[in-house]
Motif scaffolding. Structure first.
Motif, PDB file in Angstrom:
ATOM      1  N   TRP A   1      41.109  44.253  28.018  1.00 40.88           N
ATOM      2  CA  TRP A   1      40.252  45.444  28.089  1.00 40.88           C
ATOM      3  C   TRP A   1      40.977  46.645  27.475  1.00 40.88           C
ATOM      4  CZ3 TRP A   1      35.267  46.534  29.457  1.00 40.88           C
ATOM      5  CH2 TRP A   1      34.949  47.890  29.580  1.00 40.88           C
TER       6      TRP A   1
ATOM      7  N   ASP B   1      32.278  47.938  38.309  1.00 36.13           N
ATOM      8  CA  ASP B   1      32.909  47.151  37.246  1.00 36.13           C
ATOM      9  C   ASP B   1      32.528  47.738  35.887  1.00 36.13           C
ATOM     10  OD1 ASP B   1      34.002  45.450  39.123  1.00 36.13           O
ATOM     11  OD2 ASP B   1      32.837  43.693  38.542  1.00 36.13           O
TER      12      ASP B   1
ATOM     13  N   GLN C   1      30.541  37.603  41.198  1.00 39.13           N
ATOM     14  CA  GLN C   1      31.757  38.318  40.817  1.00 39.13           C
ATOM     15  C   GLN C   1      31.549  39.724  40.278  1.00 39.13           C
ATOM     16  OE1 GLN C   1      34.567  35.931  38.556  1.00 39.13           O
ATOM     17  NE2 GLN C   1      33.666  34.069  39.368  1.00 39.13           N
TER      18      GLN C   1
ATOM     19  N   THR D   1      40.115  40.218  30.694  1.00 41.33           N
ATOM     20  CA  THR D   1      41.319  40.546  31.459  1.00 41.33           C
ATOM     21  C   THR D   1      41.631  42.035  31.334  1.00 41.33           C
ATOM     22  OG1 THR D   1      42.890  40.187  29.657  1.00 41.33           O
ATOM     23  CG2 THR D   1      42.297  38.244  30.992  1.00 41.33           C
ATOM     24  N   ASP D   2      42.401  42.554  32.272  1.00 42.94           N
ATOM     25  CA  ASP D   2      42.815  43.968  32.231  1.00 42.94           C
ATOM     26  C   ASP D   2      43.545  44.279  30.928  1.00 42.94           C
ATOM     27  OD1 ASP D   2      41.920  43.824  34.848  1.00 42.94           O
ATOM     28  OD2 ASP D   2      43.775  44.499  35.748  1.00 42.94           O
TER      29      ASP D   2
ATOM     30  N   PRO E   1      34.109  37.273  31.617  1.00 38.97           N
ATOM     31  CA  PRO E   1      35.159  38.166  32.112  1.00 38.97           C
ATOM     32  C   PRO E   1      36.109  38.581  30.993  1.00 38.97           C
ATOM     33  CG  PRO E   1      35.577  35.897  32.797  1.00 38.97           C
ATOM     34  CD  PRO E   1      34.276  35.894  32.074  1.00 38.97           C
TER      35      PRO E   1
ATOM     36  N   LYS F   1      30.655  43.339  40.317  1.00 34.09           N
ATOM     37  CA  LYS F   1      30.543  44.255  41.460  1.00 34.09           C
ATOM     38  C   LYS F   1      30.297  45.690  41.006  1.00 34.09           C
ATOM     39  CE  LYS F   1      31.389  40.979  44.398  1.00 34.09           C
ATOM     40  NZ  LYS F   1      30.248  40.372  45.036  1.00 34.09           N
TER      41      LYS F   1
ATOM     42  N   GLN G   1      36.733  45.055  38.065  1.00 28.29           N
ATOM     43  CA  GLN G   1      36.873  44.010  37.058  1.00 28.29           C
ATOM     44  C   GLN G   1      36.232  44.465  35.753  1.00 28.29           C
ATOM     45  OE1 GLN G   1      36.561  39.788  38.780  1.00 28.29           O
ATOM     46  NE2 GLN G   1      35.081  40.985  39.953  1.00 28.29           N
ATOM     47  N   TYR G   2      36.532  43.715  34.698  1.00 30.32           N
ATOM     48  CA  TYR G   2      36.005  44.015  33.370  1.00 30.32           C
ATOM     49  C   TYR G   2      35.202  42.825  32.864  1.00 30.32           C
ATOM     50  CZ  TYR G   2      39.546  47.657  33.620  1.00 30.32           C
ATOM     51  OH  TYR G   2      40.303  48.727  34.010  1.00 30.32           O
ATOM     52  N   TRP G   3      34.142  43.151  32.120  1.00 31.17           N
ATOM     53  CA  TRP G   3      33.219  42.139  31.635  1.00 31.17           C
ATOM     54  C   TRP G   3      32.790  42.454  30.217  1.00 31.17           C
ATOM     55  CZ3 TRP G   3      32.670  38.158  34.865  1.00 31.17           C
ATOM     56  CH2 TRP G   3      33.002  38.377  36.207  1.00 31.17           C
TER      57      TRP G   3
END
Length: 153
Positions: free
Chosen positions: A145, A48, A43, A141-142, A139, A45, A2-4
């Motif tokens: 990002w 990420d 969330q 989104t892909d 967060p 991880k 995931q991306y943050w």
């Protein structure tokens, strides 16, 4: 994966501070918002990717990328009465606040300013561009990002 986006005030802890840490790795402490805490706890991880964002300064924006290298664990500052992040309602048996460790991957040669991000019509979901969203952990989104990485290059 995931991306943050993680926000930090550069006078408290900026990307240069992360770059100067041993192994360019440091814990991300001091989160005292329940929604941001829940992201960290539930969330975020290992592996990420994280945009490092400078906030509350002259030049706000994304300044680089880090990677999560340790998943959620209790934020030790909540137990320290000398810390500005001390929480007397928290205990080692029942911690209220969590943190993760991040490692610097890339410092951008120039900042990707918030003004530029807000002007990108494809960027609509990230909290930075939504009215009233002030979370320090959010967060990405892909799609966003990839667009932001392209713009930062």
């Amino acid at each position: 994966m995931q991306y943050w986006l993680f926000k930090s005030e550069p006078d408290a802890f900026g990307i240069d501070d992360l770059a100067a840490m041993p192994d360019q790795t440091e814990h991300w402490d001091g989160i005292r918002n329940y929604q941001a805490r829940n992201f960290l706890r539930d969330q975020v991880k290992l592996g990420d990717q994280v945009f490092f964002y400078h906030s509350s300064c002259k030049d706000v924006g994304i300044v680089g990328v880090a990677e999560v290298v340790r998943e959620s664990y209790p934020d030790h500052t909540q137990f320290d009465p000398e810390s500005k992040y001390y929480d007397p309602k928290s205990s080692p048996d029942n911690p209220r606040w969590m943190m993760v460790d991040i490692k610097l991957k890339q410092k951008f040669s120039k900042i990707l300013p918030l003004k530029t991000i807000k002007a990108m019509p494809e960027i609509t979901e990230i909290g930075l561009v939504k009215k009233g969203h002030r979370l320090s952990i959010m967060p990405v989104t892909d799609v966003e990002w990839n667009l932001l990485m392209e713009k930062a290059s």
